[in-house]
Design an enzyme around this catalytic site. Sequence first.
Site, PDB file in Angstrom:
ATOM      1  CB  SER A  15       1.069   3.905  -1.661  1.00 13.27           C
ATOM      2  OG  SER A  15       2.266   3.269  -1.272  1.00 13.27           O
ATOM      3  CG  ASN A  16       3.499   1.946   3.055  1.00 10.34           C
ATOM      4  OD1 ASN A  16       3.160   0.800   3.344  1.00 10.34           O
ATOM      5  ND2 ASN A  16       4.518   2.206   2.282  1.00 10.34           N
TER       6      ASN A  16
ATOM      7  CG  LEU B  40      12.474   9.571   2.152  1.00  8.34           C
ATOM      8  CD1 LEU B  40      12.731  10.061   0.741  1.00  8.34           C
ATOM      9  CD2 LEU B  40      12.655   8.059   2.259  1.00  8.34           C
ATOM     10  CE  LYS B  41      15.662  15.834   4.701  1.00  7.95           C
ATOM     11  NZ  LYS B  41      14.616  15.830   3.706  1.00  7.95           N
TER      12      LYS B  41
ATOM     13  CG  HIS C 231      14.055  -0.515   5.052  1.00 11.31           C
ATOM     14  ND1 HIS C 231      14.589   0.702   4.680  1.00 11.31           N
ATOM     15  CD2 HIS C 231      14.843  -1.459   4.472  1.00 11.31           C
ATOM     16  CE1 HIS C 231      15.644   0.509   3.911  1.00 11.31           C
ATOM     17  NE2 HIS C 231      15.808  -0.785   3.756  1.00 11.31           N
TER      18      HIS C 231
HETATM   19  C1  GRF Z   1       7.954   2.637   0.798  1.00  6.36           C
HETATM   20  O1  GRF Z   1       8.459   1.645  -0.051  1.00  6.36           O
HETATM   21  C2  GRF Z   1       8.634   2.561   2.146  1.00  6.36           C
HETATM   22  O2  GRF Z   1       9.032   1.251   2.528  1.00  6.36           O
HETATM   23  C3  GRF Z   1       9.840   3.386   1.932  1.00  6.36           C
HETATM   24  O3  GRF Z   1       9.431   4.454   1.124  1.00  6.36           O
HETATM   25  C4  GRF Z   1       8.324   4.034   0.326  1.00  6.36           C
HETATM   26  C5  GRF Z   1       7.215   5.027   0.552  1.00  6.36           C
HETATM   27  O4  GRF Z   1       6.141   4.779  -0.258  1.00  6.36           O
HETATM   28  N1  GRF Z   1      10.469   3.824   3.146  1.00  6.36           N
HETATM   29  P1  GRF Z   1       4.742   5.544  -0.008  1.00  6.36           P
HETATM   30  O5  GRF Z   1       5.055   7.014   0.110  1.00  6.36           O
HETATM   31  O6  GRF Z   1       4.146   5.000   1.261  1.00  6.36           O
HETATM   32  O7  GRF Z   1       3.926   5.211  -1.193  1.00  6.36           O
END
Ligand code: GRF
Length: 198
Positions: free
Chosen positions: A12-13, A82-83, A101
Site C-alpha cells: 500500500s505504501n 522486512l529483511k 516504520h
Molecule cells: C507498513 O506499515 C510499514 O511501515 C511497515 O510495513 C507495513 C507495510 O505495509 N514496515 P504495505 O506493504 O506498504 O502496505
Amino acid sequence: MRVAVAVSGRGSNLEALFERLGNGDDARVVLVISDRAEAPALDRARERGVAAMALQDWRSAEEWLAALTAESVDLLVLAGYLKLVPAEVIARYRGRIINVHPALLPSFGGKGMYGIRVHEAVLQSGAVESGCTVHLVEEEYDRGMILVQARVPVLPGDTAQVLASRVLEQEHRLLPAVVLAAARAGHPVVIEPSPASR
Ligand code: GRF
C-alpha cells in the site's frame, strides 16, 4: 530521480508512491524488488508496467547491486521490506536509502518489531500517541537519522488493527513527501511534517 522500492508484502505504501509521483517528472519508480516472489506488491508494479523482481537470495549484495545498477537507481526506498539490506549495498548507497516504520522511533523499533506487533506493543505500553517515522537506513534495523515523523492519537478502545490503519494513512502521506523532497534536493533531507501530522 530514479527510485527503487523494496517490498515484502501488500504494497500500500508502494501504491501511495505511484499515486503521488504521478507521471514521474521529479521522481519515478523504475524498479520494485522483493525477497518474496509471491508478494502482492510485485503485481502492483507489473500492472503499471514497472520492472518487478524477486531476489533469488535477499542476502546477496551482488544480486542487489546488479539490479540497482542495471536501472541506474538513485534512491532506494524500503516500504514494508522486512529483511536486513546487505551491508555492502548500504555502504554503496549510504545516505540514499530510506525506510518507513509504523511507530515513533526510537521507540518500538529494532529486530522483530514489524507489522501488527508494533501496534500491539504500543497498546500494551499504554502510550497515548503513536505514529510513523521515515528515516535513513544504516546497518542496524531502524537506527538511521530520522527525516520526519507523524503523530497520531491512541484512542480508547483501539485495537492493533485500528491503530495500524490510522498510522498507515500518515505513512502514505509522509513517504512520498520525503521522496519528492529528495528529488528536489538530490538526496534525502529532513522535512517538516505538514500541520495535519504534527
Ligand atoms: C507498513 O506499515 C510499514 O511501515 C511497515 O510495513 C507495513 C507495510 O505495509 N514496515 P504495505 O506493504 O506498504 O502496505
